[in-house]
Scaffold this active site. Sequence first.
Site, short mmCIF file in Angstrom:
data_model
loop_
_atom_site.label_atom_id
_atom_site.label_comp_id
_atom_site.label_asym_id
_atom_site.label_seq_id
_atom_site.Cartn_x
_atom_site.Cartn_y
_atom_site.Cartn_z
N TYR A 57 0.82 -0.89 -0.06
CA TYR A 57 -0.20 0.06 0.16
C TYR A 57 0.52 1.15 -0.03
O TYR A 57 1.86 1.35 -0.24
CB TYR A 57 -0.98 -0.31 1.07
N ARG A 61 8.10 4.26 -4.70
CA ARG A 61 8.16 3.10 -3.68
C ARG A 61 7.21 2.17 -3.88
O ARG A 61 7.65 0.93 -3.88
CB ARG A 61 7.93 3.94 -2.42
N ARG A 110 -7.90 -20.24 -2.47
CA ARG A 110 -6.98 -20.20 -1.31
C ARG A 110 -6.19 -21.37 -1.12
O ARG A 110 -6.22 -22.56 -1.61
CB ARG A 110 -8.06 -19.73 0.05
N HIS A 155 -1.14 -21.07 -0.79
CA HIS A 155 -0.43 -20.53 -0.04
C HIS A 155 0.16 -19.46 -1.03
O HIS A 155 0.91 -18.74 -1.45
CB HIS A 155 0.51 -20.84 1.04
N LYS A 208 6.48 -1.81 2.37
CA LYS A 208 5.48 -0.96 2.77
C LYS A 208 4.31 -2.27 2.22
O LYS A 208 3.65 -1.81 1.73
CB LYS A 208 5.38 -0.21 2.07
N GLU A 216 12.38 2.40 14.45
CA GLU A 216 11.02 3.02 13.26
C GLU A 216 9.90 2.92 14.11
O GLU A 216 9.55 1.85 15.46
CB GLU A 216 10.46 3.09 11.74
N LEU A 259 11.15 1.16 6.95
CA LEU A 259 9.89 1.75 6.09
C LEU A 259 11.21 2.83 5.56
O LEU A 259 11.58 4.01 6.17
CB LEU A 259 9.44 2.18 6.06
N1 PLP Z 1 7.58 3.47 8.44
C1 PLP Z 1 6.74 3.05 8.61
C2 PLP Z 1 6.57 2.22 9.59
C3 PLP Z 1 5.08 3.43 8.08
O1 PLP Z 1 4.36 2.87 8.18
C4 PLP Z 1 5.81 5.01 7.75
C5 PLP Z 1 3.80 5.57 6.66
O2 PLP Z 1 2.93 4.88 7.29
C6 PLP Z 1 6.03 5.85 7.90
C7 PLP Z 1 7.83 4.82 8.53
C8 PLP Z 1 6.76 7.04 7.35
O3 PLP Z 1 6.60 6.81 6.12
P1 PLP Z 1 5.94 8.04 4.67
O4 PLP Z 1 6.88 9.16 5.33
O5 PLP Z 1 6.11 8.24 3.79
O6 PLP Z 1 4.79 8.13 5.36
#
Ligand code: PLP
Length: 293
Positions: free
Chosen positions: A33, A52, A100, A102, A149, A182, A207
Amino acid sequence: MSRIAYVNGRYVPHRDAAVHVEDRGYQFADGVYEVCEVFGGRLVDETRHLDRLDRSLRELRIAAPMGRKALLTIMRETVARNRVRHGLVYLQVSRGVARRDHKFPDPSTPPALVVTAKSIDPAAGERTAAAGVAVITVPETRWARPDIKSVSLLPNVLAKQQAKEAGAGEAWFVDQDGTVLEGASTNAWIVTHDGRIVTRQADNRILRGVTRTGVVDLLGRRNLTLEERPFTVEEARQAAEAFITSASSLVIPVVKIDGAAVGDGKPGPTALALRGSLHQVTEMSHVVTAPYA
Ligand code: PLP
């Protein structure tokens, strides 16, 4: 005005927007996403978000649902149909709908695409920034590739709920060595007493936030010193400032970590200045608001 969502080729009323029970995003969290800010009717940093997205899809070997131009048209159209001036556009691509199992479905299975948009009162974000947020720290429990993501967000959901129950606004995942990775939905930063701005390097343990990249750009333009390296919870507690970044929150000062004040316990000037300037360096593309009834 009723909300509209895009679901697999159709714009539908939001209350009727649904995916199939055998959508692999629903069954296996087998999808990715993006969340892109809308500011003043413009998509913020659409190129970086779609770059991304391409990377996430490639890493998971999910086919792109369509070309970039078509995807952008749908994002803009969804923003326009929902008359969003300030808010977010959400885009999800799953590996599609299949019986379904995997293993990946037949390569002819088309990926599924959902796009939604919602308005957010910009004053609410300003109030949060003016007050700052408290964070708690939690052990890292995610899979080894949070740089992708993916919609597989269960540890993030649990961490955010734990933060809420502790009266905090965010949870920071902490690695076994005591360094901050993070937030559950944000990147984490500190400012040292001599003005260096520190955030963990964007390797495959976090991320690479689009907002993080925007702040890195901004620091370069302002000749501020950036250090991309791990920092410990203890270093963050002793720092002059701390803050978090994301497309949905921009830059938000952190005023407490695990109950202890950061700096003087008030939102820091560096974080607030970065927040105030961020949109000067981000890509802003115009969304034409169509005259939908
Ligand atoms: N880290 C995580 C785990 C996130 O889910 C997000 C955003 O949803 C971010 C960092 C920040 O990313 P962005 O600046 O692209 O929103």
